[in-house]
Design a protein around this motif. Structure first.
Motif, mmCIF file in Angstrom:
data_model
loop_
_atom_site.group_PDB
_atom_site.id
_atom_site.type_symbol
_atom_site.label_atom_id
_atom_site.label_comp_id
_atom_site.label_asym_id
_atom_site.label_seq_id
_atom_site.Cartn_x
_atom_site.Cartn_y
_atom_site.Cartn_z
ATOM 1 N N ILE A 192 -6.609 71.435 33.558
ATOM 2 C CA ILE A 192 -5.998 70.267 34.186
ATOM 3 C C ILE A 192 -6.609 69.021 33.558
ATOM 4 O O ILE A 192 -7.814 68.817 33.654
ATOM 5 C CB ILE A 192 -6.239 70.244 35.707
ATOM 6 C CG1 ILE A 192 -5.646 71.479 36.368
ATOM 7 C CG2 ILE A 192 -5.634 68.992 36.325
ATOM 8 C CD1 ILE A 192 -4.141 71.568 36.329
ATOM 9 N N PRO A 193 -5.820 68.167 32.871
ATOM 10 C CA PRO A 193 -4.391 68.339 32.583
ATOM 11 C C PRO A 193 -4.178 69.485 31.609
ATOM 12 O O PRO A 193 -5.076 69.813 30.828
ATOM 13 C CB PRO A 193 -3.992 66.996 31.975
ATOM 14 C CG PRO A 193 -5.263 66.461 31.393
ATOM 15 C CD PRO A 193 -6.364 66.921 32.288
ATOM 16 N N ALA A 194 -3.015 70.070 31.666
ATOM 17 C CA ALA A 194 -2.739 71.255 30.858
ATOM 18 C C ALA A 194 -2.738 70.924 29.373
ATOM 19 O O ALA A 194 -2.215 69.892 28.940
ATOM 20 C CB ALA A 194 -1.383 71.845 31.263
ATOM 21 N N ALA A 195 -3.350 71.814 28.593
ATOM 22 C CA ALA A 195 -3.362 71.648 27.145
ATOM 23 C C ALA A 195 -1.990 72.041 26.579
ATOM 24 O O ALA A 195 -1.172 72.659 27.256
ATOM 25 C CB ALA A 195 -4.453 72.523 26.539
ATOM 26 N N SER A 196 -1.744 71.663 25.334
ATOM 27 C CA SER A 196 -0.472 72.015 24.705
ATOM 28 C C SER A 196 -0.497 73.432 24.151
ATOM 29 O O SER A 196 0.549 74.022 23.911
ATOM 30 C CB SER A 196 -0.143 71.023 23.584
ATOM 31 O OG SER A 196 -1.171 71.030 22.609
ATOM 32 N N VAL A 197 -1.708 73.962 23.943
ATOM 33 C CA VAL A 197 -1.852 75.342 23.476
ATOM 34 C C VAL A 197 -2.872 76.043 24.353
ATOM 35 O O VAL A 197 -3.738 75.397 24.957
ATOM 36 C CB VAL A 197 -2.299 75.407 21.996
ATOM 37 C CG1 VAL A 197 -1.263 74.805 21.082
ATOM 38 C CG2 VAL A 197 -3.638 74.714 21.802
ATOM 39 N N CYS A 198 -2.778 77.354 24.439
ATOM 40 C CA CYS A 198 -3.712 78.121 25.260
ATOM 41 C C CYS A 198 -5.117 78.018 24.671
ATOM 42 O O CYS A 198 -5.301 78.257 23.474
ATOM 43 C CB CYS A 198 -3.265 79.586 25.319
ATOM 44 S SG CYS A 198 -4.472 80.675 26.124
ATOM 45 N N TYR A 239 2.469 76.554 24.222
ATOM 46 C CA TYR A 239 3.320 76.711 25.393
ATOM 47 C C TYR A 239 4.718 76.133 25.160
ATOM 48 O O TYR A 239 4.838 74.981 24.722
ATOM 49 C CB TYR A 239 2.711 76.019 26.609
ATOM 50 C CG TYR A 239 1.342 76.513 26.999
ATOM 51 C CD1 TYR A 239 1.151 77.811 27.456
ATOM 52 C CD2 TYR A 239 0.231 75.685 26.924
ATOM 53 C CE1 TYR A 239 -0.107 78.270 27.823
ATOM 54 C CE2 TYR A 239 -1.029 76.136 27.294
ATOM 55 C CZ TYR A 239 -1.194 77.417 27.732
ATOM 56 O OH TYR A 239 -2.431 77.870 28.090
ATOM 57 N N PRO A 240 5.763 76.904 25.460
ATOM 58 C CA PRO A 240 7.110 76.328 25.438
ATOM 59 C C PRO A 240 7.282 75.334 26.596
ATOM 60 O O PRO A 240 6.406 75.186 27.443
ATOM 61 C CB PRO A 240 8.028 77.559 25.623
ATOM 62 C CG PRO A 240 7.162 78.737 25.362
ATOM 63 C CD PRO A 240 5.769 78.331 25.748
ATOM 64 N N GLU A 241 8.409 74.667 26.626
ATOM 65 C CA GLU A 241 8.685 73.697 27.684
ATOM 66 C C GLU A 241 8.658 74.372 29.053
ATOM 67 O O GLU A 241 9.242 75.427 29.245
ATOM 68 C CB GLU A 241 10.067 73.063 27.442
ATOM 69 C CG GLU A 241 10.374 71.857 28.301
ATOM 70 C CD GLU A 241 9.527 70.649 27.937
ATOM 71 O OE1 GLU A 241 9.341 69.787 28.806
ATOM 72 O OE2 GLU A 241 9.049 70.580 26.786
ATOM 73 N N GLN A 242 7.951 73.747 29.999
ATOM 74 C CA GLN A 242 7.861 74.205 31.384
ATOM 75 C C GLN A 242 7.166 75.558 31.540
ATOM 76 O O GLN A 242 7.328 76.220 32.561
ATOM 77 C CB GLN A 242 9.267 74.278 32.013
ATOM 78 C CG GLN A 242 10.053 72.980 31.978
ATOM 79 C CD GLN A 242 9.374 71.854 32.738
ATOM 80 O OE1 GLN A 242 8.778 72.074 33.783
ATOM 81 N NE2 GLN A 242 9.444 70.640 32.200
#
Length: 225
Positions: free
Chosen positions: A135-141, A148-151
């Motif tokens: 949190i906030p979420a990263a764009s990659v794991c 991560y794809p959208e949503q």
């Protein structure tokens, strides 16, 4: 032989080679942080179009970190995955999954594959924490480098672990307590949503008011006694 009339003060001296300045890594780090803060301030002054470019820098940092790890892993340094993981503050498996070969990214965590059906709750908890987007979420794991794809905020590993851990969470309360409050809440969020939807479906529909016409011309039922 004529006398040399050239004035030494007006004759340019041959340029001497400048000694190379050694810049410490800490100075690079401070410089990059200043640049990022300045970039953020510039965007904050109203340049909304640059917001996407600013967020895309996280992917650039991830790619450069991968290059740095590859250099540390190679000769003459040959650092082990354990040593790299220790500096990154993650498990050895998480570091290897994220910064290893591209074919490993997004694949199921090796701890799951090695344990198979005998996987323990403690292992599930550790894997879930290593692959949690934060949190906030990263764009990659952060665990395997899966973009991560959208949503979507579950990599293939956590998409597998989440239902297993939810189902078996009562088997090892001590292991579950190792999750951070954010991770614990996120783990139960899906289950809470299902419960809420089920309760909503089970809730009786409120009665709707019906109008009954008492005459041919009273179609709205306004003449009802």
């Amino acid at each position: 032989m004529s006398k040399n009339t050239v004035k030494p003060a007006l004759t340019p001296k041959p340029r001497t080679k400048r000694s190379r300045r050694e810049v410490e890594t800490a100075q690079f780090d401070a410089f990059v942080r200043r640049i990022l803060r300045a970039y953020a301030r510039r965007v904050a002054t109203g340049d909304v179009e640059a917001l996407a470019s600013l967020t895309a820098l996280s992917a650039e940092v991830d790619a450069m970190t991968r290059l740095a790890v590859a250099g540390l892993r190679g000769k003459p340094y040959s650092y082990s995955w354990s040593e790299i993981a220790d500096r990154l503050g993650v498990s050895k498996q998480a570091a290897q999954m994220r910064y290893g070969e591209r074919t490993d990214r997004g694949a199921l965590d090796r701890r799951l594959l090695e344990a198979g059906i005998g996987v323990t709750v403690a292992t599930l908890v550790q894997v879930f924490a290593d692959h949690h987007p934060g949190i906030p979420a990263a764009s990659v794991c952060p665990g395997c480098g899966y973009r991560y794809p959208e949503q979507v905020l579950d990599c293939p590993t956590n998409a597998t672990v989440r239902p297993l851990l939810l189902r078996r969470r009562g088997e090892d309360r001590d292991a579950l307590a190792r999750l951070t409050p954010v991770q614990f809440e996120d783990l139960h969020k899906a289950n809470h949503t299902k419960v809420t939807r089920a309760a909503r479906r089970a809730r009786p529909e409120p009665p709707t008011s019906a109008y009954r016409a008492t005459s041919l011309f009273d179609l709205a039922g306004k003449d009802a006694l």
